[in-house]
Design a protein around this motif. Structure first.
Motif, short mmCIF file in Angstrom:
data_model
loop_
_atom_site.label_atom_id
_atom_site.label_comp_id
_atom_site.label_asym_id
_atom_site.label_seq_id
_atom_site.Cartn_x
_atom_site.Cartn_y
_atom_site.Cartn_z
N VAL A 242 0.89 -1.17 0.00
CA VAL A 242 0.00 0.00 0.00
C VAL A 242 0.92 1.22 0.00
CG1 VAL A 242 -1.85 1.23 1.19
CG2 VAL A 242 -1.74 -1.28 1.30
N THR A 243 1.07 1.83 -1.15
CA THR A 243 2.14 2.82 -1.31
C THR A 243 1.60 4.21 -1.64
OG1 THR A 243 2.39 2.20 -3.64
CG2 THR A 243 3.79 1.07 -2.05
N ASN A 244 2.13 5.19 -0.91
CA ASN A 244 1.91 6.61 -1.22
C ASN A 244 0.44 7.03 -1.17
OD1 ASN A 244 4.70 7.03 -1.67
ND2 ASN A 244 4.48 6.22 -3.74
N VAL A 245 -0.34 6.42 -0.28
CA VAL A 245 -1.75 6.84 -0.16
C VAL A 245 -2.18 7.14 1.27
CG1 VAL A 245 -2.54 5.68 -2.26
CG2 VAL A 245 -2.57 4.45 -0.09
N LEU A 246 -1.45 6.68 2.26
CA LEU A 246 -1.91 6.89 3.64
C LEU A 246 -2.05 8.37 3.96
CD1 LEU A 246 -0.01 4.19 5.74
CD2 LEU A 246 -2.26 4.06 4.64
N HIS A 247 -1.20 9.22 3.35
CA HIS A 247 -1.29 10.66 3.62
C HIS A 247 -2.52 11.30 2.98
CE1 HIS A 247 1.72 10.01 0.27
NE2 HIS A 247 0.75 10.60 -0.37
N HIS A 248 -3.32 10.53 2.25
CA HIS A 248 -4.57 11.06 1.70
C HIS A 248 -5.72 10.99 2.69
CE1 HIS A 248 -3.31 10.08 -2.74
NE2 HIS A 248 -2.61 11.05 -2.19
N PHE A 249 -5.51 10.31 3.80
CA PHE A 249 -6.63 10.00 4.68
C PHE A 249 -6.34 10.37 6.14
CE2 PHE A 249 -6.37 6.58 1.40
CZ PHE A 249 -7.42 7.05 0.60
N ALA A 293 2.27 18.39 3.11
CA ALA A 293 1.05 18.32 3.91
C ALA A 293 0.06 19.41 3.51
CB ALA A 293 1.37 18.43 5.40
N VAL A 294 0.57 20.56 3.12
CA VAL A 294 -0.30 21.63 2.66
C VAL A 294 -1.00 21.23 1.37
CG1 VAL A 294 -0.31 23.99 1.75
CG2 VAL A 294 0.97 23.47 3.82
N LEU A 295 -0.28 20.56 0.47
CA LEU A 295 -0.93 20.06 -0.74
C LEU A 295 -2.02 19.06 -0.39
CD1 LEU A 295 -1.15 19.85 -3.80
CD2 LEU A 295 0.65 18.10 -3.73
N MET A 296 -1.78 18.19 0.57
CA MET A 296 -2.81 17.24 0.98
C MET A 296 -4.03 17.96 1.55
SD MET A 296 -1.85 14.22 0.13
CE MET A 296 -1.30 15.12 -1.34
N LEU A 297 -3.81 19.05 2.28
CA LEU A 297 -4.92 19.83 2.80
C LEU A 297 -5.75 20.40 1.67
CD1 LEU A 297 -6.43 21.26 5.11
CD2 LEU A 297 -4.70 23.08 4.99
N ALA A 298 -5.11 20.88 0.64
CA ALA A 298 -5.82 21.49 -0.49
C ALA A 298 -6.41 20.46 -1.44
CB ALA A 298 -4.87 22.41 -1.26
N GLY A 303 -6.60 14.42 4.47
CA GLY A 303 -5.24 13.94 4.42
C GLY A 303 -4.25 14.85 5.13
N GLU A 304 -3.12 14.26 5.53
CA GLU A 304 -2.08 15.00 6.22
C GLU A 304 -0.82 14.14 6.26
OE1 GLU A 304 -1.34 17.23 10.54
OE2 GLU A 304 -3.19 16.13 10.16
N VAL A 305 0.32 14.77 6.26
CA VAL A 305 1.58 14.06 6.44
C VAL A 305 1.85 13.95 7.94
CG1 VAL A 305 4.06 14.08 6.04
CG2 VAL A 305 2.50 14.79 4.22
N THR A 306 2.04 12.74 8.42
CA THR A 306 2.25 12.52 9.85
C THR A 306 3.68 12.10 10.11
OG1 THR A 306 1.59 10.20 9.70
CG2 THR A 306 -0.15 11.81 10.10
N SER A 307 4.01 11.88 11.36
CA SER A 307 5.33 11.41 11.74
C SER A 307 5.44 9.91 11.45
CB SER A 307 5.58 11.64 13.22
OG SER A 307 4.72 10.83 14.00
#
Length: 344
Positions: A242-249, A293-298, A303-307
Motif C-alpha cells: 500500500v504505497t503513497n496513499v496513507l497521507h490522503h486519509f 502536507a499543505v498540498l494534501m490539505l488542499a 489527508g495530512e503528512v504525519t510522523s
C-alpha cells in the motif's frame, strides 16, 4: 537574552512571492525544448526562435529569464547551457529530469493551492477534481512518469521482500493504488515466482499494463479495477503493498484501509507500506513533508503528512506487528514492513 533566529525580511518575502515565476520559466523552457536546441552549443535568440518556430522577441525574453535564474549563460555570442543543464535538462540525456515538472509543477496542484485559504477555513479540499476523484487526471501523469524517488524505493522493497520470501512456495503480491505498478513489478523482475495483482482506477490501469509489458512481466500480472476501500481484493496474498496513499486519509481512515488489507493476507503474510513522513521535530529542520502536507490539505478531505511514529501506530492498530522502518538518503519516503498479527 539574544534572539539568534533568522529574521523575516521584505526580501525573503519577495523571494517567496516570485518563486512562481521561476517555476513557469523553467516549465516553458522544458516544454518548448529550449535546452535541447542549445545542447549543440552557443546560439542566438533569433537562431533558437527559428529552430523552435517561436517569436524572436518573445524567445529572447524567455532566454534572458532562463539566464537570470541560472539555467543558461548569456554571452556576447548568445546563450549556452549552464553547467549541469546539459545533463539534467536535455531530453536525450540518461539523467534527464525535465519530465519532473509534470508532477512537481502540475496544473492540478496550482488549481488546488489557489483555494488553500478556503481549505484552511473548511478543513479540507474545496475543489471537485481532487486526489480522491476516480477520474483525477493527475494520476495518469503519475502513472506515466512516477518520480525520482519511485525506482530507488521499489528496489529497496524488492530486496527486502525477495530476501524474506526466499523459502516460500509462492510470492503472490497485491499492489494497492499501484499507479505505474513499479513496486509490484520490480519484485516480479527480481523473483520469477512472483505474481502481481495491480489495483487502481480503471483509467490508470491501462498505463500500468503498458509498464508491465515494458518490464517483461505481463504474463505474471493481473488487474483489479476499482476503489481500494470497496473493490473485491481476491487473495490471500503473501505480500500486500500500500504505497503513497496513507497521507490522503485521516488516521482512522488509514487504519480502516490497512485492516481491510490484513483480511486479504495469508496468516504469515506481510504488509509493505510507503509513506511520506516527517521527523517529529521543528518543521524548519524537515520542511519537505510539511510543504507536502499543505498540498494534501488542499487536495484531499482529511489527508495530512504525519510522523513516522504515527504511521507505525496506524499499522499496529490495523492488526500488524510493530513494523520495521526503511529509508534512503535524501528521499522523504519511508517504507514500513510488518507481519500480519495473528490474534490467539
Amino acid at each position: 537574552m539574544a534572539d539568534d533566529r533568522t529574521p523575516v525580511t521584505r526580501q525573503a518575502l519577495l523571494d517567496m512571492m516570485v518563486t512562481v515565476r521561476k517555476t513557469h520559466i523553467l516549465r516553458a523552457g522544458v516544454e518548448l525544448g529550449v535546452f535541447d536546441i542549445l545542447a549543440s552549443g552557443t546560439s542566438t535568440a533569433e537562431a533558437v526562435a527559428g529552430k523552435l518556430g517561436t517569436d524572436p522577441r518573445a524567445t529572447r525574453v524567455l532566454l534572458n529569464a532562463l539566464a537570470a535564474i541560472g539555467l543558461l549563460d548569456a554571452t556576447d555570442g548568445g546563450y549556452l547551457l549552464a553547467p549541469g543543464a546539459d545533463t539534467l535538462l536535455v531530453a536525450d540525456s540518461p539523467e534527464y529530469y525535465g519530465h519532473a515538472f509534470r508532477l512537481a509543477a502540475s496544473d492540478y496542484e496550482w488549481d488546488a493551492l489557489r483555494h488553500l485559504p478556503e481549505a484552511v477555513r473548511t478543513g479540507g479540499t474545496v475543489v471537485d477534481d481532487n486526489a480522491e476523484s476516480p477520474d483525477f487526471g493527475y494520476w495518469l501523469d503519475f502513472a506515466v512518469a512516477g518520480t525520482g524517488n519511485t525506482q530507488p524505493m521499489a528496489d529497496l522493497i524488492a530486496e527486502e521482500v525477495t530476501t524474506w520470501a526466499a523459502g516460500r512456495d509462492t510470492l503472490d503480491v497485491l499492489d494497492v493504488a499501484c499507479g505505474h505498478g513499479l513496486y509490484g513489478f520490480t519484485i516480479a523482475q527480481r523473483d520469477p515466482r512472483a505474481r502481481v495483482w495491480s489495483l487502481d482506477w480503471p483509467n490508470v490501469l491501462s498505463i500500468t499494463a503498458a509498464n508491465a509489458e515494458r518490464l517483461g512481466v505481463t504474463d505474471r500480472s493481473a488487474q483489479i479495477p476499482g476503489d481500494m476501500f470497496t473493490a473485491p481484493l481476491g487473495g490471500p496474498y503473501d505480500v500486500i503493498a500500500v504505497t503513497n496513499v496513507l497521507h490522503h486519509f485521516s488516521h482512522e481512515r488509514a487504519v480502516e484501509l490497512l485492516a481491510r488489507m490484513r483480511g486479504a493476507l495469508k496468516p504469515d503474510g506481510r504488509l509493505v507500506t510507503v509513506a511520506i513522513t516527517h521527523a517529529g521535530g521543528p518543521p524548519a529542520e524537515d520542511p519537505v513533508p510539511h510543504l507536502f502536507a499543505v498540498l494534501m490539505l488542499a487536495w484531499t478531505h482529511s489527508g495530512e503528512v504525519t510522523s513516522a511514529e504515527e504511521v507505525a501506530e496506524i499499522v499496529a492498530e490495523a492488526g500488524f506487528d510493530t513494523p520495521s522502518q526503511h529509508s534512503l538518503p535524501h528521499i522523504p519516503l519511508r517504507t514500513f514492513i510488518a507481519d500480519r498479527r495473528n490474534e490467539s
